[in-house]
Design an enzyme around this catalytic site. Structure first.
Site, PDB file in Angstrom:
ATOM      1  N   GLY A  44       0.814  -1.201   0.000  1.00  0.00           N
ATOM      2  CA  GLY A  44       0.000   0.000   0.000  1.00  0.00           C
ATOM      3  C   GLY A  44       0.848   1.253   0.000  1.00  0.00           C
ATOM      4  O   GLY A  44       2.027   1.222  -0.381  1.00  0.00           O
ATOM      5  N   CYS A  45       0.278   2.343   0.455  1.00  0.00           N
ATOM      6  CA  CYS A  45       1.004   3.616   0.495  1.00  0.00           C
ATOM      7  C   CYS A  45       2.315   3.445   1.251  1.00  0.00           C
ATOM      8  O   CYS A  45       2.347   2.932   2.372  1.00  0.00           O
ATOM      9  CB  CYS A  45       0.144   4.680   1.167  1.00  0.00           C
ATOM     10  SG  CYS A  45       0.987   6.266   1.370  1.00  0.00           S
ATOM     11  N   PHE A  46       3.399   3.888   0.629  1.00  0.00           N
ATOM     12  CA  PHE A  46       4.711   3.648   1.246  1.00  0.00           C
ATOM     13  C   PHE A  46       4.967   4.467   2.493  1.00  0.00           C
ATOM     14  O   PHE A  46       5.878   4.153   3.264  1.00  0.00           O
ATOM     15  CB  PHE A  46       5.861   3.820   0.248  1.00  0.00           C
ATOM     16  CG  PHE A  46       5.780   4.977  -0.718  1.00  0.00           C
ATOM     17  CD1 PHE A  46       5.176   6.173  -0.401  1.00  0.00           C
ATOM     18  CD2 PHE A  46       6.338   4.853  -1.988  1.00  0.00           C
ATOM     19  CE1 PHE A  46       5.133   7.242  -1.291  1.00  0.00           C
ATOM     20  CE2 PHE A  46       6.303   5.907  -2.897  1.00  0.00           C
ATOM     21  CZ  PHE A  46       5.699   7.110  -2.542  1.00  0.00           C
TER      22      PHE A  46
END
Length: 213
Positions: A44-46
């Site tokens: 997902g979002c880093f």
């Protein structure tokens, strides 16, 4: 935030069944001397994945970037379009004398993301938010594949694990404004809702390897 609230958030984060999370049955032993090994993961979002590993003992650095695609030196805007094949990823450099790959993967699967969500993670949708492990060498491949199989057989998750396990072909560091984002913007609503609870959950369930910043 109360302890019960953290437990509830932790369970929601990864969709876990109510059972303890196992250590990897296949793992590399701790090295006798300090060194530097690297694994690249996507979940997902880093921002949140980077934050979790930045608070993990034995991790020397965690860098946000892009991996898994064919486009060289992609931009965030290009990756966000979902057409590059890249996933938002984090390059984790760790000292194998302090923490093993299996232990890092335990954190990845139990705290950093939900490995049962296909081409999405939380509020973010698209193949750039897929769950993946990009391995370097056969040993990393063997450990990652064995752990996923172990977790599947243990039926720890209510849904099937969809994490890709593929060889690393390249890692491209993300733009500077993405690095250390959770640390630099703790009051950002996205961080407060989606990422800060992951770090708090790490501290709660893995106090022996949690590192404050």
């Amino acid at each position: 935030m109360t302890g019960m609230r953290l437990l509830a958030i932790g369970a929601l984060l990864v969709g876990l069944a109510t059972t303890s999370f196992p250590d990897a049955s296949v793992d590399a032993p701790l090295a006798e001397k300090s060194g530097r090994d690297t694994i690249v993961v996507a979940g997902g979002c880093f921002w949140g994945v980077q934050a979790v590993f930045q608070h993990t003992k034995g991790v020397l650095s965690a860098t946000s970037g892009y991996a898994g695609g064919t486009v060289k030196n992609p931009s965030y805007e290009h990756v966000s379009a979902g057409t590059t094949g890249h996933a938002e990823s984090v390059q984790v450099v760790y000292d194998p004398s302090q923490i093993s790959l299996g232990r890092l993967l335990k954190v990845f699967f139990s705290v950093a993301h939900d490995p049962t969500e296909l081409n999405r993670q939380g509020p973010d949708e698209g193949p750039q938010y897929r769950s993946a492990i990009f391995y370097n060498g056969e040993e990393q491949h063997r450990i990652a594949a064995a752990y996923v199989s172990q977790l599947q057989q243990a039926k720890l998750f209510r849904r099937k694990i969809v994490t890709e396990i593929t060889p690393l072909k390249g890692f491209y560091e993300a733009e500077g404004y993405h690095q250390d984002y959770a640390t630099r913007h703790p009051n950002d609503p996205y961080i407060v809702i989606n990422d800060a609870p992951k770090v708090a959950h790490l501290k709660q369930v893995f106090p022996s390897i949690y590192v404050g910043k």
